[in-house]
Design a protein around this motif. Sequence first.
Motif, PDB file in Angstrom:
ATOM      1  N   VAL A  47      -8.515   0.120  20.441  1.00 48.70           N
ATOM      2  CA  VAL A  47      -8.298  -1.318  20.280  1.00 48.70           C
ATOM      3  C   VAL A  47      -9.566  -2.034  19.849  1.00 48.70           C
ATOM      4  O   VAL A  47      -9.552  -2.889  18.944  1.00 48.70           O
ATOM      5  CB  VAL A  47      -7.736  -1.939  21.581  1.00 48.70           C
ATOM      6  N   GLY A  48     -10.697  -1.683  20.489  1.00 52.00           N
ATOM      7  CA  GLY A  48     -11.959  -2.340  20.125  1.00 52.00           C
ATOM      8  C   GLY A  48     -12.340  -2.085  18.679  1.00 52.00           C
ATOM      9  O   GLY A  48     -12.758  -3.007  17.965  1.00 52.00           O
ATOM     10  N   SER A  49     -12.189  -0.848  18.215  1.00 47.98           N
ATOM     11  CA  SER A  49     -12.519  -0.516  16.820  1.00 47.98           C
ATOM     12  C   SER A  49     -11.602  -1.227  15.847  1.00 47.98           C
ATOM     13  O   SER A  49     -12.042  -1.748  14.816  1.00 47.98           O
ATOM     14  CB  SER A  49     -12.419   1.004  16.616  1.00 47.98           C
ATOM     15  N   ILE A  50     -10.311  -1.250  16.151  1.00 50.95           N
ATOM     16  CA  ILE A  50      -9.353  -1.943  15.281  1.00 50.95           C
ATOM     17  C   ILE A  50      -9.667  -3.425  15.233  1.00 50.95           C
ATOM     18  O   ILE A  50      -9.683  -4.051  14.157  1.00 50.95           O
ATOM     19  CB  ILE A  50      -7.913  -1.706  15.782  1.00 50.95           C
ATOM     20  N   ARG A  51      -9.938  -4.003  16.390  1.00 51.22           N
ATOM     21  CA  ARG A  51     -10.265  -5.434  16.475  1.00 51.22           C
ATOM     22  C   ARG A  51     -11.493  -5.764  15.647  1.00 51.22           C
ATOM     23  O   ARG A  51     -11.491  -6.732  14.877  1.00 51.22           O
ATOM     24  CB  ARG A  51     -10.494  -5.799  17.942  1.00 51.22           C
ATOM     25  N   ASP A  52     -12.533  -4.952  15.782  1.00 52.27           N
ATOM     26  CA  ASP A  52     -13.782  -5.244  15.073  1.00 52.27           C
ATOM     27  C   ASP A  52     -13.653  -5.046  13.570  1.00 52.27           C
ATOM     28  O   ASP A  52     -14.171  -5.850  12.790  1.00 52.27           O
ATOM     29  CB  ASP A  52     -14.900  -4.348  15.626  1.00 52.27           C
ATOM     30  N   GLN A  53     -12.963  -3.986  13.149  1.00 55.06           N
ATOM     31  CA  GLN A  53     -12.839  -3.725  11.712  1.00 55.06           C
ATOM     32  C   GLN A  53     -11.946  -4.734  11.008  1.00 55.06           C
ATOM     33  O   GLN A  53     -12.216  -5.141   9.883  1.00 55.06           O
ATOM     34  CB  GLN A  53     -12.299  -2.316  11.469  1.00 55.06           C
ATOM     35  N   LEU A  54     -10.876  -5.159  11.693  1.00 50.79           N
ATOM     36  CA  LEU A  54      -9.942  -6.098  11.078  1.00 50.79           C
ATOM     37  C   LEU A  54     -10.266  -7.557  11.415  1.00 50.79           C
ATOM     38  O   LEU A  54      -9.576  -8.468  10.947  1.00 50.79           O
ATOM     39  CB  LEU A  54      -8.512  -5.775  11.519  1.00 50.79           C
ATOM     40  N   HIS A  55     -11.293  -7.765  12.262  1.00 50.10           N
ATOM     41  CA  HIS A  55     -11.752  -9.113  12.617  1.00 50.10           C
ATOM     42  C   HIS A  55     -10.633  -9.942  13.245  1.00 50.10           C
ATOM     43  O   HIS A  55     -10.321 -11.051  12.791  1.00 50.10           O
ATOM     44  CB  HIS A  55     -12.307  -9.835  11.386  1.00 50.10           C
ATOM     45  N   VAL A  60      -4.698 -11.141  19.617  1.00 48.75           N
ATOM     46  CA  VAL A  60      -3.983 -10.481  18.525  1.00 48.75           C
ATOM     47  C   VAL A  60      -4.027  -8.965  18.700  1.00 48.75           C
ATOM     48  O   VAL A  60      -3.041  -8.260  18.462  1.00 48.75           O
ATOM     49  CB  VAL A  60      -4.574 -10.885  17.159  1.00 48.75           C
ATOM     50  N   ALA A  61      -5.163  -8.445  19.161  1.00 43.61           N
ATOM     51  CA  ALA A  61      -5.275  -7.003  19.400  1.00 43.61           C
ATOM     52  C   ALA A  61      -4.274  -6.554  20.453  1.00 43.61           C
ATOM     53  O   ALA A  61      -3.706  -5.458  20.359  1.00 43.61           O
ATOM     54  CB  ALA A  61      -6.695  -6.656  19.827  1.00 43.61           C
ATOM     55  N   GLY A 110      -5.243  -1.957   6.885  1.00 40.28           N
ATOM     56  CA  GLY A 110      -4.826  -3.327   6.617  1.00 40.28           C
ATOM     57  C   GLY A 110      -4.055  -3.900   7.780  1.00 40.28           C
ATOM     58  O   GLY A 110      -3.321  -3.169   8.467  1.00 40.28           O
ATOM     59  N   THR A 111      -4.202  -5.194   8.011  1.00 41.02           N
ATOM     60  CA  THR A 111      -3.528  -5.832   9.144  1.00 41.02           C
ATOM     61  C   THR A 111      -2.026  -5.840   8.965  1.00 41.02           C
ATOM     62  O   THR A 111      -1.270  -5.586   9.913  1.00 41.02           O
ATOM     63  CB  THR A 111      -4.042  -7.281   9.312  1.00 41.02           C
ATOM     64  N   LEU A 175     -12.610  10.416  11.077  1.00 34.89           N
ATOM     65  CA  LEU A 175     -11.355   9.998  10.451  1.00 34.89           C
ATOM     66  C   LEU A 175     -11.046   8.519  10.685  1.00 34.89           C
ATOM     67  O   LEU A 175     -10.088   7.996  10.111  1.00 34.89           O
ATOM     68  CB  LEU A 175     -10.197  10.861  10.968  1.00 34.89           C
ATOM     69  N   GLY A 176     -11.820   7.861  11.531  1.00 32.75           N
ATOM     70  CA  GLY A 176     -11.581   6.448  11.811  1.00 32.75           C
ATOM     71  C   GLY A 176     -10.313   6.253  12.619  1.00 32.75           C
ATOM     72  O   GLY A 176      -9.588   7.198  12.945  1.00 32.75           O
ATOM     73  N   TRP A 177     -10.053   4.990  12.965  1.00 29.90           N
ATOM     74  CA  TRP A 177      -8.858   4.722  13.761  1.00 29.90           C
ATOM     75  C   TRP A 177      -7.592   5.028  12.983  1.00 29.90           C
ATOM     76  O   TRP A 177      -6.553   5.381  13.572  1.00 29.90           O
ATOM     77  CB  TRP A 177      -8.848   3.278  14.264  1.00 29.90           C
ATOM     78  N   GLN A 178      -7.650   4.943  11.648  1.00 34.35           N
ATOM     79  CA  GLN A 178      -6.468   5.250  10.843  1.00 34.35           C
ATOM     80  C   GLN A 178      -6.055   6.711  11.005  1.00 34.35           C
ATOM     81  O   GLN A 178      -4.879   7.025  11.201  1.00 34.35           O
ATOM     82  CB  GLN A 178      -6.730   4.946   9.363  1.00 34.35           C
ATOM     83  N   GLY A 179      -7.027   7.624  10.915  1.00 40.47           N
ATOM     84  CA  GLY A 179      -6.721   9.037  11.078  1.00 40.47           C
ATOM     85  C   GLY A 179      -6.281   9.381  12.488  1.00 40.47           C
ATOM     86  O   GLY A 179      -5.388  10.218  12.697  1.00 40.47           O
TER      87      GLY A 179
END
Length: 410
Positions: A47-55, A60-61, A110-111, A175-179
Amino acid sequence: MSTPNPIERNQPSSQSSATFTPWALILGIVFIAAILRAPLTSVGPLVGSIRDQLHISNTVAGMITALPLFCFALFSPFAPKLARRYKVEPVLLVSIVLLCVGILLRSLSGTATLFIGTALIGLAIATGNVLLPSLIKREFPERIGMMTGIYSMSMNLCGAVASGISIPIAVDLGLGWQGALGIWGVLSLIAIFTWLPQIKGRRQQIAASNQQISNEKINLWRSPLAWQVTMFMGLQSLIFYVLITWLPEILLQQGIDKSHSGWMLSMMQLSLLPFTFLVPVIAGRMQSQRPLVYVTTLLLLGGTFGLLFGSIEWILLWIMMLGIGAGFAFSLAMMFFTLRTRTAQQAAELSGMAQSVGYLLAAIGPTLFGYLHDVTDSWTPPLLILLAASILIFIFGFGSAGNRFVDSRK
């Protein structure tokens, strides 16, 4: 010597799939169950990584976990109707395919695709959540507790693994949060192939037999017992999904690093595994499940008090208490769908009602937690909500655990 469960005396005498390629059926159930939780539990550590990357904000997270719960709430009442019209097996197959598509969509950067894919995942999982208890009641009338334990353990084992490996996949493998989220598409493909034999081997005679039994309609929305089961289902879901979403962040604020907080979340889920198997077996042999409700409440209250006021050195104990308590609560909720109904169709209808209203209640949790933390910059007010939810678990669980059926007049 254990007393036979009243449910077993209300089942049709026709042969079930348990005598027709039983291992293929059990394997299919195991793999479907395995993919019903991992796509959700893999999100918490990220969640933290997704929140930070997508701002995006914490509120919302929190919706990343809350959105599937809203989908559960909206779609769950329709799953029994689809199963009655098209039969359970084909509906489950379509739901797994939809789940695979949702996992792939969510993994695109992408969001918009994140939330669209998440919504599809929610619709797919809602179908499996509702129909698996009904399928087990229909196909394994004399082994309801055992089979509920098997599919619950499969679901929670993969959920625990998903939480633990999310950070290593995202960070260590690069792989990032996407992978880390997309890898679960592989498991959904396996589930599709293991379920295909059930489409070819489905027997119309059994479906017709169960349809005859379910012709008598009852209005569950007017049943006090059905509402007690529904509230129990919703409250245990609220507690679980709040912890899945925010426990790593709570532990980060207490000084535990991101990688270890992910494994702590995994440990919480691993600790409940033996009990998701044992509790249904024990519950199926009891006339009243109230003693199990007492244990559930004590574990949840003790674990939450530990997070709030306990020493950080005992953090593993508090987390294991929460995990075991969540395992008790989840297993009881699944068993109530079958123990409090007389037929497979009633079980599907009760499951649909309980998961609709229950998950609508549960969906409030992660978002409300994120909002309260944003406002107060503290996890204490949100954790107080968990204490209140644990007390309500006892109240509604006590009513749900009585030896009666949703269509009884008393």
